[in-house]
Design a protein around this motif. Structure first.
Motif, PDB file in Angstrom:
ATOM      1  N   ARG A   8       0.820  -1.201   0.000  1.00 46.97           N
ATOM      2  CA  ARG A   8       0.000   0.000   0.000  1.00 46.97           C
ATOM      3  C   ARG A   8       0.859   1.258   0.000  1.00 46.97           C
ATOM      4  O   ARG A   8       0.614   2.192  -0.779  1.00 46.97           O
ATOM      5  CB  ARG A   8      -0.941  -0.001   1.211  1.00 46.97           C
ATOM      6  CG  ARG A   8      -1.912   1.175   1.213  1.00 46.97           C
ATOM      7  CD  ARG A   8      -2.947   1.059   2.314  1.00 46.97           C
ATOM      8  NE  ARG A   8      -2.476   1.583   3.573  1.00 46.97           N
ATOM      9  CZ  ARG A   8      -2.182   0.864   4.649  1.00 46.97           C
ATOM     10  NH1 ARG A   8      -2.301  -0.455   4.619  1.00 46.97           N
ATOM     11  NH2 ARG A   8      -1.773   1.436   5.765  1.00 46.97           N
ATOM     12  N   LEU A  12       1.556   4.105  -2.862  1.00 49.05           N
ATOM     13  CA  LEU A  12       1.325   5.528  -2.611  1.00 49.05           C
ATOM     14  C   LEU A  12       2.548   6.346  -3.020  1.00 49.05           C
ATOM     15  O   LEU A  12       2.409   7.430  -3.613  1.00 49.05           O
ATOM     16  CB  LEU A  12       0.989   5.746  -1.135  1.00 49.05           C
ATOM     17  CG  LEU A  12       0.561   7.162  -0.723  1.00 49.05           C
ATOM     18  CD1 LEU A  12      -0.633   7.633  -1.551  1.00 49.05           C
ATOM     19  CD2 LEU A  12       0.237   7.209   0.767  1.00 49.05           C
ATOM     20  N   THR A 250       0.806  10.518   6.972  1.00 50.54           N
ATOM     21  CA  THR A 250      -0.523  10.319   7.534  1.00 50.54           C
ATOM     22  C   THR A 250      -1.025   8.906   7.287  1.00 50.54           C
ATOM     23  O   THR A 250      -1.732   8.335   8.132  1.00 50.54           O
ATOM     24  CB  THR A 250      -1.531  11.344   6.974  1.00 50.54           C
ATOM     25  OG1 THR A 250      -1.496  11.331   5.548  1.00 50.54           O
ATOM     26  CG2 THR A 250      -1.208  12.739   7.475  1.00 50.54           C
ATOM     27  N   GLU A 251      -0.645   8.325   6.159  1.00 50.39           N
ATOM     28  CA  GLU A 251      -1.081   6.962   5.862  1.00 50.39           C
ATOM     29  C   GLU A 251      -0.164   5.916   6.497  1.00 50.39           C
ATOM     30  O   GLU A 251      -0.623   4.936   7.080  1.00 50.39           O
ATOM     31  CB  GLU A 251      -1.139   6.745   4.346  1.00 50.39           C
ATOM     32  CG  GLU A 251      -1.781   5.434   3.929  1.00 50.39           C
ATOM     33  CD  GLU A 251      -3.255   5.371   4.280  1.00 50.39           C
ATOM     34  OE1 GLU A 251      -3.751   4.240   4.505  1.00 50.39           O
ATOM     35  OE2 GLU A 251      -3.923   6.415   4.356  1.00 50.39           O
ATOM     36  N   GLY A 255      -1.859   6.371  10.290  1.00 44.54           N
ATOM     37  CA  GLY A 255      -3.097   5.706   9.907  1.00 44.54           C
ATOM     38  C   GLY A 255      -4.271   6.652   9.765  1.00 44.54           C
ATOM     39  O   GLY A 255      -5.422   6.258   9.960  1.00 44.54           O
ATOM     40  N   THR A 257      -6.224   7.851   7.352  1.00 41.90           N
ATOM     41  CA  THR A 257      -6.572   7.685   5.946  1.00 41.90           C
ATOM     42  C   THR A 257      -7.453   8.815   5.439  1.00 41.90           C
ATOM     43  O   THR A 257      -7.341   9.223   4.277  1.00 41.90           O
ATOM     44  CB  THR A 257      -7.257   6.325   5.729  1.00 41.90           C
ATOM     45  OG1 THR A 257      -6.353   5.281   6.107  1.00 41.90           O
ATOM     46  CG2 THR A 257      -7.637   6.120   4.269  1.00 41.90           C
ATOM     47  N   ASP A 258      -8.310   9.358   6.293  1.00 41.33           N
ATOM     48  CA  ASP A 258      -9.144  10.482   5.858  1.00 41.33           C
ATOM     49  C   ASP A 258      -8.284  11.681   5.460  1.00 41.33           C
ATOM     50  O   ASP A 258      -8.578  12.379   4.474  1.00 41.33           O
ATOM     51  CB  ASP A 258     -10.152  10.867   6.943  1.00 41.33           C
ATOM     52  CG  ASP A 258      -9.492  11.236   8.271  1.00 41.33           C
ATOM     53  OD1 ASP A 258      -8.396  10.714   8.554  1.00 41.33           O
ATOM     54  OD2 ASP A 258     -10.088  12.030   9.027  1.00 41.33           O
ATOM     55  N   SER A 260      -5.084  11.473   4.433  1.00 38.45           N
ATOM     56  CA  SER A 260      -4.372  11.084   3.214  1.00 38.45           C
ATOM     57  C   SER A 260      -5.237  11.321   1.986  1.00 38.45           C
ATOM     58  O   SER A 260      -4.768  11.838   0.959  1.00 38.45           O
ATOM     59  CB  SER A 260      -3.962   9.608   3.275  1.00 38.45           C
ATOM     60  OG  SER A 260      -3.209   9.327   4.423  1.00 38.45           O
ATOM     61  N   LEU A 261      -6.513  10.953   2.078  1.00 43.45           N
ATOM     62  CA  LEU A 261      -7.415  11.137   0.941  1.00 43.45           C
ATOM     63  C   LEU A 261      -7.660  12.616   0.659  1.00 43.45           C
ATOM     64  O   LEU A 261      -7.796  13.026  -0.502  1.00 43.45           O
ATOM     65  CB  LEU A 261      -8.733  10.415   1.205  1.00 43.45           C
ATOM     66  CG  LEU A 261      -8.654   8.889   1.268  1.00 43.45           C
ATOM     67  CD1 LEU A 261     -10.018   8.291   1.576  1.00 43.45           C
ATOM     68  CD2 LEU A 261      -8.097   8.313  -0.031  1.00 43.45           C
ATOM     69  N   TYR A 281      -5.929   3.481  -6.880  1.00 37.16           N
ATOM     70  CA  TYR A 281      -5.290   3.262  -5.572  1.00 37.16           C
ATOM     71  C   TYR A 281      -6.345   2.968  -4.504  1.00 37.16           C
ATOM     72  O   TYR A 281      -6.198   2.045  -3.697  1.00 37.16           O
ATOM     73  CB  TYR A 281      -4.458   4.485  -5.193  1.00 37.16           C
ATOM     74  CG  TYR A 281      -3.910   4.449  -3.791  1.00 37.16           C
ATOM     75  CD1 TYR A 281      -2.801   3.674  -3.465  1.00 37.16           C
ATOM     76  CD2 TYR A 281      -4.525   5.193  -2.767  1.00 37.16           C
ATOM     77  CE1 TYR A 281      -2.320   3.642  -2.159  1.00 37.16           C
ATOM     78  CE2 TYR A 281      -4.035   5.154  -1.471  1.00 37.16           C
ATOM     79  CZ  TYR A 281      -2.932   4.372  -1.174  1.00 37.16           C
ATOM     80  OH  TYR A 281      -2.462   4.330   0.121  1.00 37.16           O
ATOM     81  N   ILE A 282      -7.417   3.755  -4.497  1.00 37.69           N
ATOM     82  CA  ILE A 282      -8.472   3.568  -3.502  1.00 37.69           C
ATOM     83  C   ILE A 282      -9.153   2.204  -3.670  1.00 37.69           C
ATOM     84  O   ILE A 282      -9.378   1.486  -2.689  1.00 37.69           O
ATOM     85  CB  ILE A 282      -9.502   4.710  -3.596  1.00 37.69           C
ATOM     86  CG1 ILE A 282      -8.873   6.031  -3.134  1.00 37.69           C
ATOM     87  CG2 ILE A 282     -10.746   4.399  -2.763  1.00 37.69           C
ATOM     88  CD1 ILE A 282      -9.751   7.235  -3.372  1.00 37.69           C
ATOM     89  N   ILE A 286      -7.949   0.826  -0.324  1.00 40.07           N
ATOM     90  CA  ILE A 286      -8.746   1.530   0.679  1.00 40.07           C
ATOM     91  C   ILE A 286     -10.161   0.973   0.757  1.00 40.07           C
ATOM     92  O   ILE A 286     -10.664   0.656   1.838  1.00 40.07           O
ATOM     93  CB  ILE A 286      -8.802   3.045   0.398  1.00 40.07           C
ATOM     94  CG1 ILE A 286      -7.386   3.627   0.265  1.00 40.07           C
ATOM     95  CG2 ILE A 286      -9.572   3.757   1.504  1.00 40.07           C
ATOM     96  CD1 ILE A 286      -6.528   3.476   1.490  1.00 40.07           C
TER      97      ILE A 286
END
Length: 288
Positions: A8, A12, A250-251, A255, A257-258, A260-261, A281-282, A286
């Motif tokens: 993952r 990224l 952040t990812e 962790g 993820t919000d 990162s997105l 990627y998502i 994700i």
């Protein structure tokens, strides 16, 4: 789990077109690196770490166990002035500051570990003056009350930093220890905002009758680790390289993820990355 994490974060890195790993500076490096917030990145060879540790015995253990992506320096980071390192029985309390005696009698569980067993004169180094440090993406700092002295002597270094994890004080363990408010005010002026607490240490308040408590909750906040991120609600002033490296952190470290997105959203709007690649990627890593 490690294979999925590695895949993952590697994906990224590729999505963001980053050709070098995020660089992490760990001030007050802990030999128990499996407890470090960046442990998964380091374990999977997905970051570079430069650490600073003034205690020689701790430093020896860190160097003995270090990997190819780690380098460590045996000196104290601070304001660049001579200082006295106060060494306490509990190595986690060793500090450039003196223990506040009144606190030891007010909060339970500190007096034995806070017994001073030595001291050592040393010359501190300003982070901005360290030759070869290079750009730092994530600054982790835990030096028992002296964190603000590092920040105030590292404003040039902090210009490139995307995230910070620092210990902050709520109740003074040391004499003349800057409190959370002072650290928070300084970092906000540099464009960092608090995101969340990684840990808060609570202690029991001691009284003549506190010994009768068998089922109790310690309620006094002593200190804790707080995570600061760049302000993504107003990203216009943030360059894309900082955003990309913040996405890895952040990812891969926190962790979040919000977050990162959100960064991927901003980068797609800037046409730094394609929405099609983000969606791929998502869908791969994700979405359930």
């Amino acid at each position: 789990m490690d294979n999925l994490f590695s895949a993952r974060i590697s994906a990224l890195y590729d999505l963001l077109d980053l050709t070098s790993f995020v660089r992490i500076a760990d001030i007050g490096a802990n030999p128990m690196r499996h407890d470090a917030p960046y442990r998964d990145l380091l374990k999977n060879d997905l970051c570079n770490v430069v650490g600073f540790e003034p205690q020689e015995d701790t430093m020896k253990e860190v160097v003995r166990n270090k990997g190819a992506n780690e380098e460590y320096f045996n000196f104290a980071v601070g304001d660049g002035k001579p200082a006295l390192l106060n060494i306490y029985k509990g190595s986690g309390l060793t500090s450039l500051l003196k223990i506040r005696e009144k606190t030891l009698f007010y909060l339970r569980g500190l007096r034995n570990a806070a017994r001073q067993i030595g001291s050592m004169e040393m010359q501190t180094q300003r982070l901005d003056d360290i030759a070869g440090l290079g750009p730092v993406d994530f600054l982790k700092i835990d030096i028992q009350g002296a964190e603000l002295s590092v920040f105030t002597s590292a404003e040039n270094t902090l210009k490139n930093v995307a995230a910070i994890q620092t210990e902050v004080s709520f109740f003074p363990l040391y004499e003349n220890q800057p409190g959370f408010g002072e650290v928070d005010t300084f970092l906000r002026k540099l464009g960092f905002l608090p995101h969340s607490f990684a840990h808060i240490e609570n202690r029991l308040v001691v009284s003549k009758w506190s010994g009768v408590l068998s089922d109790f909750e310690s309620t006094q906040m002593l200190d804790g680790d707080i995570i600061y991120l760049r302000d993504l609600s107003d990203p216009a002033e943030l360059n894309s390289q900082i955003l990309k490296r913040l996405a890895i952190l952040t990812e891969g470290v926190f962790g979040f993820t919000d977050v990162s997105l959100k960064i991927l959203d901003i980068l797609a709007q800037r046409q730094e990355i394609s929405e099609a690649d983000v969606n791929q990627y998502i869908e791969t890593f994700i979405s359930p």
